[in-house]
Design a protein around this motif. Structure first.
Motif, PDB file in Angstrom:
ATOM      1  N   ASP A 128       0.833  -1.213   0.000  1.00  0.00           N
ATOM      2  CA  ASP A 128       0.000   0.000   0.000  1.00  0.00           C
ATOM      3  C   ASP A 128       0.863   1.256   0.000  1.00  0.00           C
ATOM      4  OD1 ASP A 128      -2.278  -1.522  -0.017  1.00  0.00           O
ATOM      5  OD2 ASP A 128      -2.464  -1.557   2.173  1.00  0.00           O
ATOM      6  N   LYS A 129       1.937   1.181   0.807  1.00  0.00           N
ATOM      7  CA  LYS A 129       2.840   2.326   0.841  1.00  0.00           C
ATOM      8  C   LYS A 129       3.528   2.521  -0.512  1.00  0.00           C
ATOM      9  CE  LYS A 129       6.654   4.242   3.547  1.00  0.00           C
ATOM     10  NZ  LYS A 129       7.589   3.988   4.685  1.00  0.00           N
TER      11      LYS A 129
ATOM     12  N   ASP B 281       1.230   4.072  -2.932  1.00  0.00           N
ATOM     13  CA  ASP B 281       1.195   5.527  -2.767  1.00  0.00           C
ATOM     14  C   ASP B 281       2.403   6.174  -3.431  1.00  0.00           C
ATOM     15  OD1 ASP B 281      -1.140   5.213  -1.349  1.00  0.00           O
ATOM     16  OD2 ASP B 281      -0.120   5.156   0.611  1.00  0.00           O
ATOM     17  N   ASN B 282       3.580   5.521  -3.255  1.00  0.00           N
ATOM     18  CA  ASN B 282       4.785   6.074  -3.889  1.00  0.00           C
ATOM     19  C   ASN B 282       4.681   6.029  -5.409  1.00  0.00           C
ATOM     20  OD1 ASN B 282       5.999   6.546  -1.406  1.00  0.00           O
ATOM     21  ND2 ASN B 282       6.879   4.471  -1.315  1.00  0.00           N
TER      22      ASN B 282
END
Length: 412
Positions: free
Chosen positions: A152-153, A156-157
């Motif tokens: 998920d991170k 986002d990136n």
């Protein structure tokens, strides 16, 4: 088969065959006796010898009867022996069958016990395995949750990076910003591959043209120019072409643009007596480099003919590594004279050092000889001192002539 007196005999048995033969012989004899009796009436003279013969035959018949009785006894003995042997064989077989049955029962019981133990051990192992699997599953789920959080991170990136890519496309859509981007990438590659004093950025040549990068190579081949500009619009039109007509037009524009750029580099950056007999056209994109070599080999050949070599970031790094080896070799050749001079001086210093070591060795030899002589003198002086110490001096007395002489005690 023949049954006699409750006993059964086989016809192919030798004893039975002999008995039958004897019986037939007796029957023949009886027939002969009957014939002889009938012949008694015919001749009285023949009766006496025939009677004697009959007596002899009677004796033979008695002997045959005795032999038959013996044969019957033998047959009975054989039958009894055979029955006894059969009984013993049956008993032996029954005993062995009982032993084998008992062994089979013991082995079955042992196998059943082993199977029960193995099943118990397998159940224990299954319990342990299931327990460990549950722990591993729990751990894997925990790690999976952590990785999902990392994904998920990363998503986002990626979303943020996509925005940066869009801004990068906006930058590359402008010729000036695109040229600055290519110059920055080229500077980064050159600064990592070559020493700082071996290249110059934005160098102005004698014809007034400014080169993006000039590599100071020794002659031959001489300084070589790297140009970082490229007509990206033609490539973008080729990439987004949908119809055959658009593709054909984009290919034509691509050929024209690249050919013009190759000719410009050849005219601007290849100067006799000032630069090398060639120049490099730097493409800041591997995709453009692959497109040219895959679908536009004629443009690559035009570059070779114009002495303009097309390089991508990867091939540019390899080319610069080769140039670094050339620079290193040139600097080593440049320093070869100084190295030979220093080696000559070093040889002279080594010879001088050998001479001085020889002189020092002679001084040491002389000093050693002097020390040996000093040791000899010291030994002699010590011996004389010991002899003097052993003398015994007594009171002095005048001799007859009035001279004073010491009274010395001889050495003991």
């Amino acid at each position: 088969m023949i049954e006699i007196a409750g006993q059964t005999y086989a016809l192919d048995d030798p004893l039975v065959m002999v008995t039958i033969a004897v019986a037939l012989a007796l029957l023949v004899i009886i027939c002969l006796l009957i014939i002889a009796v009938r012949a008694t009436a015919r001749s009285a003279q023949v009766t006496a010898p025939l009677a004697q013969q009959i007596g002899v035959l009677g004796q033979h018949v008695q002997q045959l009867g005795a032999g038959q009785e013996q044969l019957r006894g033998g047959l009975q003995t054989v039958s009894d022996t055979q029955a006894t042997a059969q009984t013993q064989v049956i008993q032996t077989v029954e005993a062995r069958l009982a032993t084998v049955q008992q062994q089979m029962q013991d082995r079955l019981a042992d196998n059943a016990l082993r199977s029960a133990r193995s099943l118990s051990d397998l159940q224990e192992r299954m319990k342990e395995t299931l327990h460990g699997s549950s722990k591993q599953t729990t751990t894997s789920l925990t790690q999976l949750q952590e990785r999902l959080a990392a994904i998920d991170k990363a998503q986002d990136n990626i979303t943020k990076l996509s925005g940066d890519v869009l801004s990068l496309q906006d930058i590359l859509s402008n010729k000036q910003t695109r040229g600055a981007f290519g110059e920055i990438q080229l500077h980064d590659i050159v600064s990592k591959a070559l020493p700082k004093d071996s290249f110059a950025l934005q160098h102005t040549l004698s014809n007034g043209k400014r080169a993006d990068c000039l590599i100071h190579l020794p002659n031959p081949p001489g300084p070589i120019v790297i140009d970082s500009k490229f007509p990206l619009e033609a490539y973008e039109a080729l990439r987004v072409a949908d119809t055959d007509w658009e593709l054909k037009e984009a290919v034509a524009k691509m050929k024209v643009a690249v050919t013009k750029h190759i000719n410009d580099i050849s005219d601007k950056y290849i100067i006799d007596g000032e630069t090398a007999d060639g120049a490099l056209m730097f493409l800041p994109s591997e995709a453009v480099y692959a497109e040219l070599h895959a679908n536009f080999p004629d443009l690559v050949r035009k570059g070779f003919d114009a002495r303009v070599w097309i390089v991508s970031p990867t091939t540019c790094m390899a080319t610069l590594n080769t140039m670094r080896a050339i620079l290193k070799d040139a600097r080593m050749r440049k320093q070869a004279g100084a190295i030979r001079s220093e080696l000559s001086k070093l040889v002279a210093d080594v010879d001088r050092l050998g001479t001085r070591v020889g002189n020092l060795d002679r001084h040491f030899s002389q000093a050693s000889k002097d020390i040996e002589e000093i040791k000899i003198s010291a030994d002699k002086a010590g011996k004389r001192a010991h002899r003097l110490d052993n003398f015994d001096f007594e009171e002095l007395s005048p001799d007859e002539a009035g001279n004073v002489v010491p009274l010395v005690k001889p050495e003991s």
